[in-house]
Design a protein around this motif. Sequence first.
Motif, PDB file in Angstrom:
ATOM      1  N   ILE A 173      39.513  96.689 151.214  1.00 38.69           N
ATOM      2  CA  ILE A 173      37.741  97.390 149.509  1.00 38.69           C
ATOM      3  C   ILE A 173      38.151  96.709 148.468  1.00 38.69           C
ATOM      4  N   TRP A 174      36.775  96.020 147.819  1.00 34.83           N
ATOM      5  CA  TRP A 174      37.492  94.790 146.431  1.00 34.83           C
ATOM      6  C   TRP A 174      36.246  96.330 145.810  1.00 34.83           C
ATOM      7  N   HIS A 175      36.725  96.307 144.568  1.00 32.62           N
ATOM      8  CA  HIS A 175      35.789  96.264 143.421  1.00 32.62           C
ATOM      9  C   HIS A 175      35.326  95.451 142.708  1.00 32.62           C
ATOM     10  N   LYS A 176      34.503  95.003 142.620  1.00 30.99           N
ATOM     11  CA  LYS A 176      33.927  94.294 141.722  1.00 30.99           C
ATOM     12  C   LYS A 176      34.613  93.854 140.445  1.00 30.99           C
ATOM     13  N   GLY A 177      35.148  93.257 139.909  1.00 35.24           N
ATOM     14  CA  GLY A 177      35.789  93.270 138.001  1.00 35.24           C
ATOM     15  C   GLY A 177      37.090  94.694 137.937  1.00 35.24           C
ATOM     16  N   ALA A 178      37.580  95.208 139.395  1.00 33.65           N
ATOM     17  CA  ALA A 178      38.246  95.918 138.138  1.00 33.65           C
ATOM     18  C   ALA A 178      39.619  95.613 138.198  1.00 33.65           C
ATOM     19  N   THR A 179      40.031  94.109 138.293  1.00 29.60           N
ATOM     20  CA  THR A 179      41.177  93.572 137.349  1.00 29.60           C
ATOM     21  C   THR A 179      40.785  93.108 136.344  1.00 29.60           C
ATOM     22  N   SER A 180      39.505  92.134 136.448  1.00 29.64           N
ATOM     23  CA  SER A 180      39.264  91.287 134.850  1.00 29.64           C
ATOM     24  C   SER A 180      38.331  91.986 134.269  1.00 29.64           C
ATOM     25  N   GLY A 181      37.594  93.256 134.928  1.00 27.21           N
ATOM     26  CA  GLY A 181      36.609  93.650 134.144  1.00 27.21           C
ATOM     27  C   GLY A 181      35.465  93.289 134.325  1.00 27.21           C
ATOM     28  N   ASN A 182      35.424  92.225 135.126  1.00 27.44           N
ATOM     29  CA  ASN A 182      33.940  92.031 135.217  1.00 27.44           C
ATOM     30  C   ASN A 182      32.661  92.858 136.084  1.00 27.44           C
TER      31      ASN A 182
END
Lengths: 126, 126
Positions: free
Chosen positions: B76-85
């Motif tokens: 599962i990949w929550h888009k922006g979880a790392t980058s904030g985007n």
Amino acid sequence: MNPAQGDIFYSHNPPTMNESIPINSLKFDNRGLITAVVQDATTKDVLMVAWMNAESLRLTQERGEAVFWSRSRQEIWHKGATSGNTQKVRQILVDCDADTLILLVDPAGPACHTGATTCFFRSLEI
Amino acid sequence: MNPAQGDIFYSHNPPTMNESIPINSLKFDNRGLITAVVQDATTKDVLMVAWMNAESLRLTQERGEAVFWSRSRQEIWHKGATSGNTQKVRQILVDCDADTLILLVDPAGPACHTGATTCFFRSLEI
């Protein structure tokens, strides 16, 4: 977006827009296919999503009209050959992974077999 | 567009726009995935194309932010979880075959790991 590279944002060095890349840089999948998003060049509506193989891409560039690969019929599919609803291709955009295309088109008529302008005429219940 | 149905144009009976359909009408492929085109709800730029499984779609609806399935990482990949985007999801459109989605989003930042607003920052040589 390449999720393998995580979600790192290289804000110090964004890429040059609209650089052009050669066709042999494209990454077709193990079936020899690449995803093609068709977007109206004027309204920017997404009209449909289809698949291309190398031959259909070559024909698209040769004709200047969208030609796909039909996975269900396993044959070259010149969009609009029967209906007249061809799609004149203005530009083809490539994503960062070179495995997805956007065809910016001038459509001669509705994209969808239902008669709708776009195949995306429904929304998902919340 | 369903090429199996040929290129017939039913102009006498175009469908109602924006009818909503339930999530159990969606057709996930044999890997349990569905293609998700992410489009900026304001500019209408196509930002990226990714994949979702049923769980990532459920999480997307629950959070109101785009959550995908990473094929390369198989997670599962929550888009922006790392980058904030992150990408706030306004609406999800469904195509005529119910096998492709458009997420209309308000992005908090660039979609692409390169720092570009959209992953489609290059064009194909003619």
